[in-house]
Design a protein around this motif. Structure first.
Motif, PDB file in Angstrom:
ATOM      1  N   UNK A 183       0.862  -1.189   0.000  1.00 14.19           N
ATOM      2  CA  UNK A 183       0.000   0.000   0.000  1.00 14.19           C
ATOM      3  C   UNK A 183       0.890   1.228   0.000  1.00 14.19           C
ATOM      4  N   UNK A 233     -11.563  -2.116  -5.865  1.00 12.65           N
ATOM      5  CA  UNK A 233     -12.307  -1.018  -5.261  1.00 12.65           C
ATOM      6  C   UNK A 233     -11.750   0.301  -5.756  1.00 12.65           C
ATOM      7  N   UNK A 235     -11.454   3.389  -4.761  1.00 17.30           N
ATOM      8  CA  UNK A 235     -11.390   4.472  -3.799  1.00 17.30           C
ATOM      9  C   UNK A 235     -10.575   5.640  -4.321  1.00 17.30           C
ATOM     10  N   UNK A 239     -14.413  10.755  -7.134  1.00 13.59           N
ATOM     11  CA  UNK A 239     -15.296  11.128  -8.241  1.00 13.59           C
ATOM     12  C   UNK A 239     -14.955  12.524  -8.762  1.00 13.59           C
ATOM     13  N   UNK A 251      -4.057   6.907  -3.102  1.00 15.22           N
ATOM     14  CA  UNK A 251      -3.732   5.739  -2.299  1.00 15.22           C
ATOM     15  C   UNK A 251      -3.850   4.525  -3.194  1.00 15.22           C
TER      16      UNK A 251
ATOM     17  N   UNK B  57     -17.790 -10.770  -3.553  1.00 15.83           N
ATOM     18  CA  UNK B  57     -18.374  -9.479  -3.900  1.00 15.83           C
ATOM     19  C   UNK B  57     -19.655  -9.588  -4.713  1.00 15.83           C
ATOM     20  N   UNK B  87     -24.105  -1.152   0.090  1.00 11.43           N
ATOM     21  CA  UNK B  87     -22.721  -1.568  -0.071  1.00 11.43           C
ATOM     22  C   UNK B  87     -22.186  -1.947   1.308  1.00 11.43           C
ATOM     23  N   UNK B  88     -21.046  -2.635   1.368  1.00  6.06           N
ATOM     24  CA  UNK B  88     -20.580  -3.018   2.692  1.00  6.06           C
ATOM     25  C   UNK B  88     -19.077  -3.178   2.761  1.00  6.06           C
ATOM     26  N   UNK B 174     -16.912  -8.708   5.097  1.00  2.00           N
ATOM     27  CA  UNK B 174     -18.084  -8.461   4.279  1.00  2.00           C
ATOM     28  C   UNK B 174     -17.567  -7.981   2.923  1.00  2.00           C
ATOM     29  N   UNK B 175     -18.243  -8.332   1.846  1.00  2.00           N
ATOM     30  CA  UNK B 175     -17.743  -8.020   0.505  1.00  2.00           C
ATOM     31  C   UNK B 175     -16.326  -8.565   0.350  1.00  2.00           C
ATOM     32  N   UNK B 177     -13.153 -10.454  -1.385  1.00  2.00           N
ATOM     33  CA  UNK B 177     -12.538 -10.758  -2.677  1.00  2.00           C
ATOM     34  C   UNK B 177     -11.080 -11.083  -2.444  1.00  2.00           C
ATOM     35  N   UNK B 180      -8.181  -8.772  -0.709  1.00  2.00           N
ATOM     36  CA  UNK B 180      -8.746  -7.658   0.059  1.00  2.00           C
ATOM     37  C   UNK B 180      -7.915  -7.340   1.303  1.00  2.00           C
ATOM     38  N   UNK B 201      -8.307  -3.535   1.856  1.00  2.00           N
ATOM     39  CA  UNK B 201      -8.610  -2.707   0.700  1.00  2.00           C
ATOM     40  C   UNK B 201     -10.052  -2.980   0.334  1.00  2.00           C
ATOM     41  N   UNK B 202     -10.946  -2.274   0.990  1.00  2.00           N
ATOM     42  CA  UNK B 202     -12.355  -2.519   0.723  1.00  2.00           C
ATOM     43  C   UNK B 202     -13.015  -1.243   0.265  1.00  2.00           C
ATOM     44  N   UNK B 203     -14.207  -1.071   0.759  1.00  2.34           N
ATOM     45  CA  UNK B 203     -14.967   0.124   0.411  1.00  2.34           C
ATOM     46  C   UNK B 203     -14.152   1.358   0.801  1.00  2.34           C
ATOM     47  N   UNK B 205     -10.491   2.177   1.085  1.00  5.52           N
ATOM     48  CA  UNK B 205      -9.229   1.547   0.710  1.00  5.52           C
ATOM     49  C   UNK B 205      -8.121   1.844   1.719  1.00  5.52           C
ATOM     50  N   UNK B 206      -7.412   0.807   2.127  1.00  9.79           N
ATOM     51  CA  UNK B 206      -6.269   1.014   3.013  1.00  9.79           C
ATOM     52  C   UNK B 206      -6.650   1.202   4.467  1.00  9.79           C
ATOM     53  N   UNK B 208      -7.170   0.525   8.340  1.00  8.40           N
ATOM     54  CA  UNK B 208      -6.462  -0.254   9.354  1.00  8.40           C
ATOM     55  C   UNK B 208      -7.335  -0.405  10.593  1.00  8.40           C
ATOM     56  N   UNK B 415     -12.507   7.098   7.112  1.00  3.33           N
ATOM     57  CA  UNK B 415     -12.074   7.195   5.711  1.00  3.33           C
ATOM     58  C   UNK B 415     -13.209   7.501   4.746  1.00  3.33           C
ATOM     59  N   UNK B 418     -16.470   8.229  -0.826  1.00  3.57           N
ATOM     60  CA  UNK B 418     -17.025   8.959  -1.979  1.00  3.57           C
ATOM     61  C   UNK B 418     -18.319   8.323  -2.455  1.00  3.57           C
TER      62      UNK B 418
END
Lengths: 766, 766
Positions: A183, A233, A235, A239, A251, B57, B87-88, B174-175, B177, B180, B201-203, B205-206, B208, B415, B418
Motif C-alpha cells: 500500500x 475497489x 477508492x 469522483x 492511495x 463481492x 454496499x458493505x 463483508x464483501x 474478494x 482484500x 482494501x475494501x470500500x 481503501x487502506x 487499518x 475514511x 465517496x
C-alpha cells in the motif's frame, strides 16, 4: 611522554580534511562490493543515492545497493540503501528531475528514451562523503545530492526553455517483484508539502516508511497516477478527479506523481525529503528540525563537517592509494547500524508498533552475522562510546518488543528478517561490556543474551541445549550453527564472569566447548552430527550451500571457526604444525571458482579461503595462535594485495555494512579482533607507514611501521611505548591508554618473535 | 400546566425497561433491511454479531451486515458491522468457538462439516439490545455476546469431554474478494493477550483496524497459520517455527489462529476483544479501561442500562406490534454514526494519520446521503445535544484532515468512500445550528460548508457553479446532483443568514434556486441538461441507474426533490392541483418491479414511489404543501402498513444506518422533517395512540391520537397545549418547549384543516 602527547593533542583539522578528501565513495560500487556512491551522514537514517536499475528479484543480487558502476542509466534517486549487502530491499521514495515531457514508466535501461530513466556518464559524476552529483545527459539536468541524518536534499539545475518536472515514483524497490508494494500514499498538502508512505513486503515483511518533501519553488502543477490494473475497489481517484492533476491524494499499490515548476531559466530547484518510521507528521517534524530552509550548501557543509570529524578518528600517513583505500574503508565502516528514529525519539519496533527511545538514540540495520566480527569492535575505537551504548540499547529495546523475546538476528528498519544464523547480538554486547562500555542496564543485557541463547524453537537451539550440538537430521546447516553458537556462548560466559554471575558463566563456558562436538578427528573437519551422534554421510568437504552442513561455506571454510579456543582447535588437530599444515591446505588449494557459482556470496578466493565472505575473515590470523606469526603476515600480504583495490571493483566481496572494510582497516593498522569479547587484538602486520588513532577517550595511539615496503613485508620486532612487545596480541586497554606501537619491518620472517605458547592470543583451553 | 408536568417528570425507569423489552433486533435481518442482530451499545464502536456467510463481492449485497435470517450457518462472530447499508465492508476479527478438532477453512455453508462453519437454528437464538446468544449445534457450544463501547465480550459454554478451541480468522470480510486483506498480524503476547491488526482494501481503501483480546482462562496452546500460497518473501514463519504452535507472531495476508483451553467440563470461557483505530497498544488500553475483568454479566448489564436510558427518550402507549416496531426503529436509529476513537481520544482521519479528539468524542460511519434527511433531525430530539455536537465536531475535524478540504461525503472508520452524491454533511450542520445546537466553532463550520460546496473538481460542482446546474454531458447523474446541491445550498444560506453573514446567505439563496434549471416544463419532470442548455435526449422517465440522469432512481422518483421550495415546485407545475395530480401518478402507477432488477437499492414500491430508498422519503408529505394534508395521511397509512412489519423481513429497504427507522418513528409520531434546516416538521398523522418525547432539555412533549383506529385514519383537528393548531407543520422550538400535541382522529378527511397557503410548511418561494 607519548601518553602526554596523546592527551594533549586532538585530531588536527587538517588531518580530518585530508581524510575527507581521500575517501572515494565509488570504491565497491562495481564488482562484488555492493556499496552505493550517494549522500549519507555517518550512521544516517537517509541514504540518498542513484539507482541505476530496478531489477526483478532473480537478477537483483548485483544491484543490492541500487547502483552499479558499469551502468550508464539512472532510474532516479531513492532515499534508503544498504551499504554492501548480499540480499536487499529499500530504495524508498525514488525522485527524478525531468525536463521536457513527463513519462510515467521507467522503461528499459538499455533502450534510451523508452521511459523516464536518465542517461549519464561517469565523467560528470562527483562523489564525496555526504555529496553526490551527476549530469542527466538526456535531460540536460545537473543533479546534486546531500543529506542530513533524516533528510535527503536534492538540487537540480534545469535547462532553459524546457518544462521542468520532478517525478516521485513509489513503485520501485531494490529486489523488485509484482505485489511488493502492499500500500502507498501520495498527498499534496495545501502548503505545497508532499507527504506519503509505503508499506512493502520485502526482506522485512510489512515494513512501513513515511516521508515528507518540500520544494524551494512553488509547485505550479502536479499529477497523481495509479498505474495498477484491475483494481477491485475504486477508492482512488475520487469522483470527478479523472484528471490526475486534480488529485490531492492518491492511495494504492502503484503510485507515481509528477510535480511541475515554472521559473526563470537556469534557476535551481532544491527538493528536501525527510523520512520517518512513524508517520507523515513525524517526517514533517524531521524536515523542519534538520533542514528548515533550502540552503543546499549548508546541508552539504554540515555533512562534510560530520564526516571530517568522524574520519579524523584515524590519521594516516601512507601512499595515496593506501590512504584512499583506508579512509574509504573507514567511511564504509561508519554507515551502519543506521539511526532509526524521528527527532522526537519515536520509531517502529519488531512488533510493528511505535515506541519512543528514552535515553538513547535508536539504531537499526544490524547485519550482525557480519558485523560482530570486526565492525563493532572497530567502532569501539573510532566512535564515542555513546554510539556503542546506542547500539546496545537499541538491541535491548528491540528484544523487549520482539514477539519471540529474542535479540535481533538480522534486522533493519526495526524489523527482523531472520537472515543468516547465530545470535550475534550477544558478542556485540559482550564486547562492549568487556571494554567497559556500559551505558545500559547490564543485568537486562545479560538476561536478554541468556534468553536469546536459550530460545529453543529458533534454529535448533533446543536440540543444541539438549545434545551439545545442532543435529543435521533436524536442522539445516548444523555444523555452522553449532560452531557459531559455541562462540556466542563463550562471550556470554565472559560477560557473566565479569559481572560475578558465576552460575551463568559456568553454564555458558561449558556450552562454549560445544565446538568439539562438531570436530571430526577422522577427517580433521568440522561436520554436522545426526541426533544419534554419528556424522552425516556421505561427506564432501567441498560442498557448500543449502542442504549442506554449512552456511554460505563448506568444510574447508568453516572448520577453523573456534575463535574462543584456537588452542583447543590446535590440540584437536594434534599440535601447531598440524593446524598450520591444514591452514596451508586452505590457502594453497587449487580451486575452480565455478564450484561456488551457485553461492553468490562466496567470492574472493585464495585457495579455499574466501575473503569475500565472513567465515574466512579470521583464518589468516590463526597462524599466530600456532606460533607462526610470520605465516599470518604472509597470508595477510596476499589478501591485502589481491582482495582490495582503490577502484570501483576494489572489494572482493559484499562490504556487508562495513565488515569487509573494518577487516581492511584493522589489518592495515596491524591487528585484528579474532575473538571479540577477549579484549585482545591479534597482531598481524601493518600495511601503513604510520597511523594514529584519535581515541574516543581523547588519547592517541600511534602505529609506526619502520622500514615498511614491499621488500620488507615481515615484522622484525615490535615495541609498545618503547618497550619490546614479544606477544602476538594487543590488549584493548593498551590501545585505549594511548601510546605508540612500533613495528620494525624486515625482508625475512622473524621466526623467534611471539612464538612461545604464552605469547599467543587468548584461548579458552589455556 | 402541561409544561409544568413536562418539567417535573423525567423518563420513568419502568418506561425504559418496557422500551428495552419491546425491541426486536431481528427486525430487518431478513428481507431488504440489512440490519444485524448482534451486540452493540448506542453508537458503539464495536458491533459484535454473527456472520452467517462470507460472500464474494458479486453475491454480497444481501449479506452487507454479515447475517441473514434465512441462513442456518454461522461462520463466526466478527466485531464490526454496518447497520442497514447497501454496499458493505467490515466484519473484522472473526472469532468462533470450536469443540473437537480445529479446521482452518470455513468450508461451504451449505455442506455441514466441510469447514469450521457452525450450524444453528433460530430456536436457540436470543437477541436483545446489547446481547445476543445462540447455540452452535454441531459444536454443542452455547455462545453469548455482549459489548461495551469499544470491547466485544463473548461467553462460551463448551461441552464436556471435547477439546475446546477459539478460532480467530483475519481473512474474512463483508464483501470478500481475493487480495482484500493487504496485511495483517496476529501476536500472542507473553501475558496471554492476543493482539493484531489488519489493513484491508475494501470500500474504504487502506483501512487499518487493530485489536487486543484476552481470555478468562489460560491459553494452553495455540497455532498461527498463514494460508497464503506462493509467498515471495518468507518472513513468516521464523526459522525453526515449522510447527505453527511455536509461532508467537504471524504477519501476512491470510492469517488464522487457534487457541486451546483446558478446564473442568462445563466451565465457561469469557473472551474479550477490544478494537482500536490506532494501534494494538490503543486496543489494550481500551480493553483495560472498559472491561477490566471477565464479568460478562456486568458488561451485559451495562449494555442494558445504556439502551434502557437511550430508549426511554420516547414513551409509547400502543398495541404490542406497534410498540415493537417503534422501539426497534428507535434502537436502529441509535446505531450510528459510531464512536470512533480510543479511550485516549486518538483515531485515524481521512489522511490515514492518527489524530486526537480535543473536546469532543470522534464519530464516524456517516451515511450522509441517507441520514441527513430524518436520522440526524431525530437525534436532535432523542439524544443529548452533545451527541450532535460530537457529530459536527467530527465532521469538521475530518474536513481539516481531508486531502480535498471537504466535509465527509460517505465515510466510515475515518475514511472517505465517496459513495453517493451531494455534500450532505452541510444540512446536518445547518440543522444543528438552526436548532441552537452550537457546541463547535460556527465560523469554522460555515467556512467548511462553503468550501465543500465550492470544491470544483468534485462531481461537477465547478460546472454547477458556472452554469447553475450540473451538465450531463460532463458529469453523470446530473439531475440528481443539481437537485441535491440546491437543497444543501439552501441550508448554507439559512445558517449564514442566522449568523449575519448576509453575503454568503445571498449567494447560497441564489444557488438554492438552481433546482429550477432541472425542471422541464414540457414533461413536468426534473431532467439533466447539457452544457448547451438543452435537456438530454432521448428521455425515458422510467429509466434508472448508471448512465441516466439520476442516482438510484428515475424521473418519477427524483422529480419532487425540492424540499427547500415546494411552493416553487407547485408554481412550476402550475398550481396545487397539478402537483397533486402528478403525485397521484407516482403512487398510483402500475409498475412492474422487474424494471428495477438492475438496481438493488430501489425497493419498497408503491407505484413509482420506492420507500426502500431515500429519494422517495419526503414525497408523501408533499400533499400537505399543496393544501391537501388528508392525501398525505392516506399515503402514509399505505406506506406504514405495507413497508414495515415487526418481523425479520419487516423493512422494505436497507435501513441505511437508521434512516428507514427514523422515517418510521417520525411518521408514527405524526410529523416529519421534510426540509432539515427549516426547523419545521410537516404534520402527517399519528400512528400511535400516545407517545411522549423525553427531550434532551428535560422537558416532555406528549403526542396523543384521540380515537385512533383503522376506522379513524384521518386527522380531524389538532391542538397544541390545548390551543387549536391549524397549520400543517410544527416548529422545532414548540416541541422543545414541551407540552402536548393532540390529534383527534376521524373516519373521514377534514378537508378544511391546514389547507390555506399560510398554513403550509416552509418554502423559499413564500
Amino acid at each position: 611522554m607519548l601518553m602526554a602527547v596523546g592527551l594533549a593533542q586532538a585530531a588536527s583539522p587538517e588531518a580530518g580534511r585530508a581524510a575527507y578528501a581521500a575517501v572515494d565513495p565509488f570504491i565497491g560500487t562495481g564488482g562484488e562490493g555492493h556499496t552505493f556512491p550517494g549522500a549519507v551522514r555517518p550512521f544516517g537514517m537517509v541514504q540518498l543515492s542513484p539507482d541505476t536499475r530496478i531489477q526483478p528479484r532473480k537478477d537483483a543480487y548485483g544491484w543490492a545497493a541500487g547502483y552499479r558502476h558499469d551502468d550508464s542509466s539512472i532510474v532516479g534517486f531513492s532515499h534508503t540503501h544498504f551499504s554492501g549487502t548480499g540480499h536487499s530491499d529499500l530504495g524508498d521514495v525514488l525522485v527524478l528531475p525531468i525536463s521536457g515531457d513527463v513519462q510515467l514508466e521507467r522503461g528499459d535501461p538499455d533502450v534510451p528514451g523508452s521511459g523516464y530513466t536518465a542517461r549519464f556518464s561517469h565523467d560528470s559524476e562527483v562523489a564525496e562523503p555526504g555529496y553526490y552529483a551527476v549530469t542527466l545527459d538526456n535531460y540536460d539536468i545537473r543533479a546534486e545530492l546531500t543529506a542530513s541524518e533524516r533528510v535527503g536534499v536534492h538540487r537540480y539545475q534545469f535547462p532553459a526553455g524546457k518544462p521542468a518536472h520532478v517525478l516521485v515514483d513509489l513503485r520501485t524497490s531494490m529486489y523488485d517483484y509484482p505485489g511488493k508494494v502492499l500500500w502507498s500514499r501520495l498527498r499534496l498538502q495545501p502548503d505545497g508539502t508532499v507527504t506519503g508512505y509505503r508499506k512493502t513486503r520485502g526482506w522485512a515483511p510489512g515494513r512501513e516508511l513515511y516521508f515528507a518533501m518540500r520544494f524551494s519553488r512553488p509547485v505550479t502543477g502536479h499529477a497523481f497516477h495509479d498505474t495498477e490494473q484491475d483494481v477491485p475497489y475504486k477508492g482512488f481517484p475520487p469522483p470527478g478527479h479523472q484528471d490526475p492533476r486534480q488529485r490531492a491524494q492518491g492511495e494504492g499499490r502503484q503510485l507515481v506523481g509528477s510535480f511541475d515548476f515554472d521559473g526563470a531559466a537556469g534557476d535551481s530547484l532544491v527538493v528536501k525529503v525527510a523520512i520517518s518510521p512513524v508517520s507523515e507528521a513525524g517526517a514533517i517534524a524531521n524536515l523542519d528540525a534538520e533542514v528548515p530552509g533550502f540552503d543546499f550548501d549548508a546541508v552539504r557543509e554540515g555533512a562534510r563537517e560530520a564526516w571530517t570529524q568522524a574520519l579524523s578518528a584515524v590519521e594516516i600517513q601512507a601512499p595515496e592509494d593506501d590512504r584512499k583505500a583506508a579512509y574509504t574503508a573507514l567511511y564504509h565502516a561508519l554507515m551502519g547500524p543506521s539511526l532509526f528514529m524521528d527527532v522526537d525519539g519515536r520509531y517502529r519496533g519488531p512488533d510493528g508498533a511505535v515506541h519512543r527511545a528514552e535515553g538513547f538514540r535508536n539504531h537499526s540495520t544490524f547485519s550482525l552475522w557480519d558485523t560482530y566480527r570486526a565492525l563493532h569492535p572497530l567502532l569501539t575505537l573510532v566512535q564515542p562510546a555513546a554510539r556503542t551504548d546506542d547500539f546496545v540499547n537499541s538491541l535491548l529495546a528491540s528484544r523487549r518488543q520482539s514477539p519471540y523475546g529474542m535479540l535481533p538476528v538480522w534486522s533493519f528498519h526495526g524489523q527482523e528478517t531472520w537472515c543468516m544464523i547465530g545470535y550475534h547480538a550477544v558478542p556485540v554486547i559482550a564486547d562492549a561490556y568487556m571494554k567497559g562500555i556500559r551505558g545500559y542496564d547490564a543485568d537486562e543485557a545479560l538476561e536478554a543474551m541468556v534468553a536469546t541463547a536459550s530460545y529453543g524453537p529458533y534454529d535448533g537451539i533446543a536440540q543444541y541445549m539438549e545434545l551439545g550440538y545442532v543435529p543435521i537430521d533436524e536442522e539445516g546447516e548444523a555444523a555452522s550453527k553449532t560452531l557459531e553458537y559455541a562462540y556466542d556462548d563463550w562471550t556470554i560466559a565472559r560477560m557473566a564472569e565479569a559481572m560475578g554471575r558465576d552460575d551463568i558463566a559456568a553454564r555458558f563456558t561449558r556450552r562454549a566447548g560445544n565446538w568439539r562436538h562438531a570436530f571430526d578427528p577422522a577427517t580433521g573437519f568440522m561436520r554436522a552430527r545426526k541426533r544419534d551422534g554419528s556424522f552425516r554421510e556421505p561427506f564432501d568437504p567441498t560442498a557448500s550451500g543449502y542442504g549442506t552442513d554449512y552456511t554460505e561455506g563448506n568444510a574447508w571454510q568453516y572448520s577453523w571457526y573456534v575463535p574462543q579456543d584456537v588452542a583447543g582447535l590446535i590440540q584437536a588437530h594434534g599440535g601447531d604444525d598440524q593446524l598450520v599444515a591444514r591452514l596451508d591446505q586452505v590457502f594453497d588449494a587449487q580451486v575452480d571458482p565455478s564450484i561456488f557459482e551457485h553461492m553468490e556470496d562466496i567470492t574472493g578466493l585464495i585457495g579455499w579461503y574466501a575473503h569475500g565472505n565472513e567465515p574466512s575473515h579470521h583464518v589468516a590470523y590463526l597462524y599466530a595462535y600456532a606460533g607462526q606469526p610470520w605465516r599470518t603476515q604472509e597470508r595477510l600480504a596476499r589478501i591485502m594485495s589481491t582482495q582490495y583495490k582503490p577502484t570501483p571493483d576494489g572489494l572482493a566481496g559484499n562490504d556487508d555494512l562495513g565488515q569487509m572494510s573494518a577487516w581492511y582497516l584493522f589489518t592495515a593498522l596491524g591487528f585484528y579482533p579474532v575473538a571479540p569479547g577477549s579484549n585482545e587484538y591479534v597482531i598481524g602486520r601493518p600495511f601503513l607507514p604510520e597511523a594514529t588513532l584519535n581515541l574516543p577517550n581523547g588519547k592517541r595511539f600511534r602505529i609506526v611501521a619502520e622500514g615498511l615496503s614491499a621488500a620488507h613485508p615481515y615484522v622484525g620486532r615490535v615495541t609498545l611505548d618503547g618497550d619490546p612487545l614479544d606477544r602476538a596480541y594487543l590488549r584493548h586497554e593498551e590501545i585505549m591508554a594511548g601510546g605508540e606501537l612500533r613495528f620494525v619491518m624486515q625482508a625475512n620472517p622473524n621466526k623467534d618473535w611471539a612464538t612461545a605458547p604464552d605469547q599467543r592470543p587468548y584461548s579458552m583451553s589455556r
